[in-house]
Design an enzyme around this catalytic site. Sequence first.
Site, PDB file in Angstrom:
ATOM      1  N   GLU A 165      -6.686   4.650   7.757  1.00  0.00           N
ATOM      2  CA  GLU A 165      -6.444   6.078   7.484  1.00  0.00           C
ATOM      3  C   GLU A 165      -7.656   6.706   6.798  1.00  0.00           C
ATOM      4  O   GLU A 165      -7.962   7.876   6.994  1.00  0.00           O
ATOM      5  CB  GLU A 165      -5.173   6.240   6.635  1.00  0.00           C
ATOM      6  CG  GLU A 165      -3.922   5.984   7.472  1.00  0.00           C
ATOM      7  CD  GLU A 165      -2.727   5.458   6.707  1.00  0.00           C
ATOM      8  OE1 GLU A 165      -2.707   5.551   5.462  1.00  0.00           O
ATOM      9  OE2 GLU A 165      -1.804   4.928   7.370  1.00  0.00           O
ATOM     10  N   GLY A 183       2.494   1.734  10.700  1.00  0.00           N
ATOM     11  CA  GLY A 183       3.487   2.799  10.576  1.00  0.00           C
ATOM     12  C   GLY A 183       4.185   3.131  11.882  1.00  0.00           C
ATOM     13  O   GLY A 183       4.855   4.160  11.992  1.00  0.00           O
ATOM     14  N   LYS A 218       0.079   4.269  -0.173  1.00  0.00           N
ATOM     15  CA  LYS A 218      -0.532   5.475   0.406  1.00  0.00           C
ATOM     16  C   LYS A 218      -0.326   6.646  -0.568  1.00  0.00           C
ATOM     17  O   LYS A 218      -0.364   6.429  -1.773  1.00  0.00           O
ATOM     18  CB  LYS A 218       0.045   5.775   1.793  1.00  0.00           C
ATOM     19  CG  LYS A 218       0.116   4.525   2.655  1.00  0.00           C
ATOM     20  CD  LYS A 218       0.370   4.819   4.088  1.00  0.00           C
ATOM     21  CE  LYS A 218       0.567   3.512   4.829  1.00  0.00           C
ATOM     22  NZ  LYS A 218       0.248   3.573   6.225  1.00  0.00           N
ATOM     23  N   HIS A 261      -9.477   1.288   4.739  1.00  0.00           N
ATOM     24  CA  HIS A 261      -8.191   1.374   5.448  1.00  0.00           C
ATOM     25  C   HIS A 261      -8.362   2.310   6.649  1.00  0.00           C
ATOM     26  O   HIS A 261      -9.125   3.270   6.581  1.00  0.00           O
ATOM     27  CB  HIS A 261      -7.117   1.906   4.491  1.00  0.00           C
ATOM     28  CG  HIS A 261      -5.732   1.831   5.059  1.00  0.00           C
ATOM     29  ND1 HIS A 261      -5.249   2.776   5.950  1.00  0.00           N
ATOM     30  CD2 HIS A 261      -4.734   0.924   4.901  1.00  0.00           C
ATOM     31  CE1 HIS A 261      -4.012   2.440   6.288  1.00  0.00           C
ATOM     32  NE2 HIS A 261      -3.680   1.318   5.664  1.00  0.00           N
ATOM     33  N   GLU A 283      -5.664  -5.167  10.294  1.00  0.00           N
ATOM     34  CA  GLU A 283      -4.595  -4.203  10.527  1.00  0.00           C
ATOM     35  C   GLU A 283      -4.840  -3.498  11.856  1.00  0.00           C
ATOM     36  O   GLU A 283      -5.604  -2.521  11.905  1.00  0.00           O
ATOM     37  CB  GLU A 283      -4.575  -3.159   9.405  1.00  0.00           C
ATOM     38  CG  GLU A 283      -4.316  -3.725   8.027  1.00  0.00           C
ATOM     39  CD  GLU A 283      -3.635  -2.700   7.142  1.00  0.00           C
ATOM     40  OE1 GLU A 283      -2.537  -2.994   6.689  1.00  0.00           O
ATOM     41  OE2 GLU A 283      -4.186  -1.600   6.942  1.00  0.00           O
ATOM     42  N   SER A 321       3.290  -2.754  10.185  1.00  0.00           N
ATOM     43  CA  SER A 321       4.745  -2.832  10.335  1.00  0.00           C
ATOM     44  C   SER A 321       5.340  -4.181   9.923  1.00  0.00           C
ATOM     45  O   SER A 321       6.241  -4.708  10.579  1.00  0.00           O
ATOM     46  CB  SER A 321       5.159  -2.471  11.776  1.00  0.00           C
ATOM     47  OG  SER A 321       4.782  -1.140  12.054  1.00  0.00           O
ATOM     48  N   ASN A 335       0.880  -1.175   0.000  1.00  0.00           N
ATOM     49  CA  ASN A 335       0.000   0.000   0.000  1.00  0.00           C
ATOM     50  C   ASN A 335       0.913   1.219   0.000  1.00  0.00           C
ATOM     51  O   ASN A 335       1.548   1.517   1.008  1.00  0.00           O
ATOM     52  CB  ASN A 335      -0.882  -0.027   1.262  1.00  0.00           C
ATOM     53  CG  ASN A 335      -1.651   1.277   1.434  1.00  0.00           C
ATOM     54  OD1 ASN A 335      -1.821   2.031   0.477  1.00  0.00           O
ATOM     55  ND2 ASN A 335      -2.120   1.538   2.650  1.00  0.00           N
TER      56      ASN A 335
HETATM   57  C1  PEP Z   1      -0.683   0.002   5.815  1.00  0.00           C
HETATM   58  O1  PEP Z   1      -0.531   1.085   5.309  1.00  0.00           O
HETATM   59  O2  PEP Z   1      -1.690  -0.654   5.545  1.00  0.00           O
HETATM   60  C2  PEP Z   1       0.343  -0.503   6.728  1.00  0.00           C
HETATM   61  C3  PEP Z   1       0.171  -1.673   7.291  1.00  0.00           C
HETATM   62  O3  PEP Z   1       1.438   0.288   6.930  1.00  0.00           O
HETATM   63  P1  PEP Z   1       2.849  -0.151   7.628  1.00  0.00           P
HETATM   64  O4  PEP Z   1       3.274  -1.425   6.973  1.00  0.00           O
HETATM   65  O5  PEP Z   1       3.774   0.989   7.342  1.00  0.00           O
HETATM   66  O6  PEP Z   1       2.580  -0.333   9.088  1.00  0.00           O
END
Ligand code: PEP
Length: 252
Positions: free
Chosen positions: A98, A174, A12, A96, A168, A214, A10
Amino acid sequence: MTRRPFLAGNWKMYKTGTEAKKYLGEFKALVGTLSDRDVALGVPAAAIREAADAAGGSGILIGAQNIHFEKEGAFTGEISADMVKDAGASFVILGHSERRQFFGDTDSWVSKKLRAALGASLIPVVCVGESLAQREAGKTNELVESQLKGSLEGLAPDEAGTLVIAYEPVWAIGTGKTATTDQAQEVHLFIRKKLLELLGEKAAAETRILYGGSVKPDNAKALLAQPDIDGALVGGAALKPDSFAAIVKYDG
Ligand code: PEP
């Protein structure tokens, strides 16, 4: 039941079309051919066409990170399922955290977007996950169940063929904090049980449930070895071709 692993990046709001093209050139060379897993990249809408062209016949799936649920209309700034499909997308990330946190996406909106995605033959990747406060209050399962029920509202068992779920935990996105393999597996198993209740045996057995939060080259293998973890949704570590290639090439 063997489920084909689904490894998705992803991006973003990172990378132009030009940057996507350069990335894919390097990434394809690093990854080579992987016939036993799906490799996917959710890219900014403006980069979908260039990314899809650059992915060419490699089998790498290019996807969008959001869509509007209407087919078309006076919705300034929005983009429809058909539009991203026409640009070369074959999947879309929905709900997601975000989007939920910064853009007000609700479960009800996610369910409408899911319908739009299926209508355009896009693979829907529906995200769910609890915040740190919810986990600390012992409300992880409750929250995940309510997000699942709301987001999959109206979905019939025979429509769930391509459905992908991404678990998630918001506190792991992040932040560098990863759920332990046990924590992740526990929630994945819970999701699979809920899928059984909501959509029946076939969907529960076949739906791929990805872990996101992460994921890095050094923790991917252990997470992906869990029986109910069928893939990963990767943010930060998917921005560089070498680290995402190392993740997708995990030895499963
Ligand atoms: C994401 O953006 O869905 C995500 C899991 O980010 P990260 O891997 O940076 O934690």
